[in-house]
Design a protein around this motif. Sequence first.
Motif, PDB file in Angstrom:
ATOM      1  N   HIS A  23       1.040  -1.302   0.634  1.00 35.14           N
ATOM      2  CA  HIS A  23      -0.081   0.465   0.177  1.00 35.14           C
ATOM      3  C   HIS A  23       0.578   1.474   0.502  1.00 35.14           C
ATOM      4  N   LEU A  24       0.986   1.484  -1.041  1.00 34.27           N
ATOM      5  CA  LEU A  24       1.931   2.693  -1.307  1.00 34.27           C
ATOM      6  C   LEU A  24       1.189   3.593  -0.936  1.00 34.27           C
ATOM      7  N   THR A  25       2.865   4.335  -0.016  1.00 36.77           N
ATOM      8  CA  THR A  25       2.468   5.754   0.631  1.00 36.77           C
ATOM      9  C   THR A  25       3.387   7.124   0.052  1.00 36.77           C
ATOM     10  N   ALA A  26       4.131   7.044  -0.294  1.00 34.27           N
ATOM     11  CA  ALA A  26       4.829   8.467  -0.487  1.00 34.27           C
ATOM     12  C   ALA A  26       6.514   7.428  -1.520  1.00 34.27           C
ATOM     13  N   ILE A  27       7.117   8.267  -2.040  1.00 31.81           N
ATOM     14  CA  ILE A  27       8.341   8.067  -3.129  1.00 31.81           C
ATOM     15  C   ILE A  27       9.645   8.865  -2.859  1.00 31.81           C
ATOM     16  N   THR A  28      10.757   8.777  -2.696  1.00 32.56           N
ATOM     17  CA  THR A  28      11.366   9.054  -2.958  1.00 32.56           C
ATOM     18  C   THR A  28      12.704   9.013  -3.584  1.00 32.56           C
ATOM     19  N   GLN A  83      15.150  13.595  -1.407  1.00 37.04           N
ATOM     20  CA  GLN A  83      13.885  14.219  -1.302  1.00 37.04           C
ATOM     21  C   GLN A  83      12.227  13.283  -1.416  1.00 37.04           C
ATOM     22  N   THR A  84      11.096  13.433  -0.489  1.00 42.10           N
ATOM     23  CA  THR A  84      10.384  12.395  -0.486  1.00 42.10           C
ATOM     24  C   THR A  84       8.851  12.812  -0.814  1.00 42.10           C
ATOM     25  N   PHE A  85       7.997  12.776  -1.753  1.00 47.14           N
ATOM     26  CA  PHE A  85       6.750  13.083  -2.248  1.00 47.14           C
ATOM     27  C   PHE A  85       6.101  12.575  -2.230  1.00 47.14           C
ATOM     28  N   PRO A  86       5.004  12.567  -1.385  1.00 52.05           N
ATOM     29  CA  PRO A  86       3.702  12.009  -1.237  1.00 52.05           C
ATOM     30  C   PRO A  86       2.924  11.510  -1.972  1.00 52.05           C
ATOM     31  N   LEU A  87       2.015   9.693  -2.100  1.00 51.89           N
ATOM     32  CA  LEU A  87       1.351   9.667  -3.148  1.00 51.89           C
ATOM     33  C   LEU A  87       0.176  10.138  -3.122  1.00 51.89           C
ATOM     34  N   LYS A  88      -1.439   9.720  -3.358  1.00 48.16           N
ATOM     35  CA  LYS A  88      -2.271   9.788  -3.790  1.00 48.16           C
ATOM     36  C   LYS A  88      -2.789   8.455  -3.779  1.00 48.16           C
ATOM     37  N   ASN A  89      -2.705   7.839  -2.651  1.00 44.89           N
ATOM     38  CA  ASN A  89      -3.658   6.391  -3.008  1.00 44.89           C
ATOM     39  C   ASN A  89      -4.892   6.994  -1.864  1.00 44.89           C
ATOM     40  N   ARG A  94      -6.329  -0.603  -2.348  1.00 41.11           N
ATOM     41  CA  ARG A  94      -5.728  -2.247  -2.429  1.00 41.11           C
ATOM     42  C   ARG A  94      -3.620  -1.767  -2.494  1.00 41.11           C
ATOM     43  N   ALA A  95      -3.144  -3.097  -2.371  1.00 40.56           N
ATOM     44  CA  ALA A  95      -1.465  -2.896  -2.865  1.00 40.56           C
ATOM     45  C   ALA A  95      -0.947  -2.982  -3.871  1.00 40.56           C
ATOM     46  N   PHE A  96      -0.202  -2.918  -4.552  1.00 42.63           N
ATOM     47  CA  PHE A  96       0.207  -3.073  -6.074  1.00 42.63           C
ATOM     48  C   PHE A  96       1.596  -3.450  -5.972  1.00 42.63           C
ATOM     49  N   SER A  97       2.006  -3.817  -7.157  1.00 40.45           N
ATOM     50  CA  SER A  97       3.679  -4.978  -7.319  1.00 40.45           C
ATOM     51  C   SER A  97       4.414  -4.615  -8.081  1.00 40.45           C
ATOM     52  N   HIS A  98       3.822  -3.370  -8.960  1.00 40.56           N
ATOM     53  CA  HIS A  98       5.011  -2.533  -9.565  1.00 40.56           C
ATOM     54  C   HIS A  98       4.300  -0.400  -9.222  1.00 40.56           C
ATOM     55  N   VAL A  99       5.873  -0.333  -9.345  1.00 44.82           N
ATOM     56  CA  VAL A  99       5.303   1.111  -9.203  1.00 44.82           C
ATOM     57  C   VAL A  99       5.913   1.146 -11.001  1.00 44.82           C
ATOM     58  N   LYS A 100       5.746   2.606 -11.428  1.00 40.19           N
ATOM     59  CA  LYS A 100       6.381   3.020 -12.142  1.00 40.19           C
ATOM     60  C   LYS A 100       6.897   4.228 -11.955  1.00 40.19           C
ATOM     61  N   TYR A 116      19.931   8.496  -8.771  1.00 38.32           N
ATOM     62  CA  TYR A 116      20.648   7.870  -7.899  1.00 38.32           C
ATOM     63  C   TYR A 116      20.060   6.667  -7.671  1.00 38.32           C
ATOM     64  N   ARG A 117      19.649   7.244  -6.912  1.00 36.78           N
ATOM     65  CA  ARG A 117      18.678   6.361  -5.955  1.00 36.78           C
ATOM     66  C   ARG A 117      16.359   6.599  -6.048  1.00 36.78           C
ATOM     67  N   VAL A 118      16.050   5.764  -6.035  1.00 38.10           N
ATOM     68  CA  VAL A 118      14.291   5.824  -6.048  1.00 38.10           C
ATOM     69  C   VAL A 118      14.130   4.826  -4.125  1.00 38.10           C
ATOM     70  N   GLN A 119      13.257   4.973  -3.678  1.00 38.92           N
ATOM     71  CA  GLN A 119      12.680   4.075  -2.574  1.00 38.92           C
ATOM     72  C   GLN A 119      11.367   4.303  -2.803  1.00 38.92           C
ATOM     73  N   VAL A 120      10.500   3.404  -2.471  1.00 38.70           N
ATOM     74  CA  VAL A 120       9.048   3.475  -2.856  1.00 38.70           C
ATOM     75  C   VAL A 120       8.773   3.227  -1.243  1.00 38.70           C
ATOM     76  N   HIS A 121       7.747   3.660  -0.186  1.00 38.42           N
ATOM     77  CA  HIS A 121       7.581   3.344   1.130  1.00 38.42           C
ATOM     78  C   HIS A 121       5.799   3.080   0.837  1.00 38.42           C
ATOM     79  N   GLY A 122       5.974   2.178   1.780  1.00 39.83           N
ATOM     80  CA  GLY A 122       4.617   2.136   2.162  1.00 39.83           C
ATOM     81  C   GLY A 122       4.255   0.964   3.286  1.00 39.83           C
ATOM     82  N   LYS A 123       3.442   0.555   3.321  1.00 40.49           N
ATOM     83  CA  LYS A 123       2.683  -0.507   4.446  1.00 40.49           C
ATOM     84  C   LYS A 123       2.624  -1.760   3.325  1.00 40.49           C
TER      85      LYS A 123
END
Length: 123
Positions: A23-28, A83-89, A94-100, A116-123
């Motif tokens: 369940h995605l909440t943010a991306i860095t 930099q971290t950005f909140p996502l509109k979820n 529901r939860a997802f297995s792929h992020v574009k 250089y780096r992408v981090q996906v945040h969620g539960k």
Amino acid sequence: PGNCWAFKGHQGQVVIKLPARVHLTAITVQHITKDASPSGTIISAPKDIAVFVSLLGSSVDTDREEETLLGTFTYNIEKDPIQTFPLKNMLLPRAFSHVKLLVKSNWGNPWYTCIYRVQVHGK
């Protein structure tokens, strides 16, 4: 510096398969600082970015890929390199297995863009 995912031009995309449904909440997004750059500039940093989730591989629609936009944002080279950005979820309970990650532009480099780096945040 230079140890990044680089792609030709100022536009590009990557689909990240997560190890589990989330369940995605943010991306860095992270890039190097101007001080760390040999040229003293970071014009290869991404600028305008869009984040989508994909139903790819879900049992709901195996014949086609559906995407839902979770947010658009601007990576600001004048701010912190991480930099971290909140996502509109809220619309997707529901939860997802792929992020574009779709990079629409960079800060002026005509030849390539670096991430250089992408981090996906969620539960």
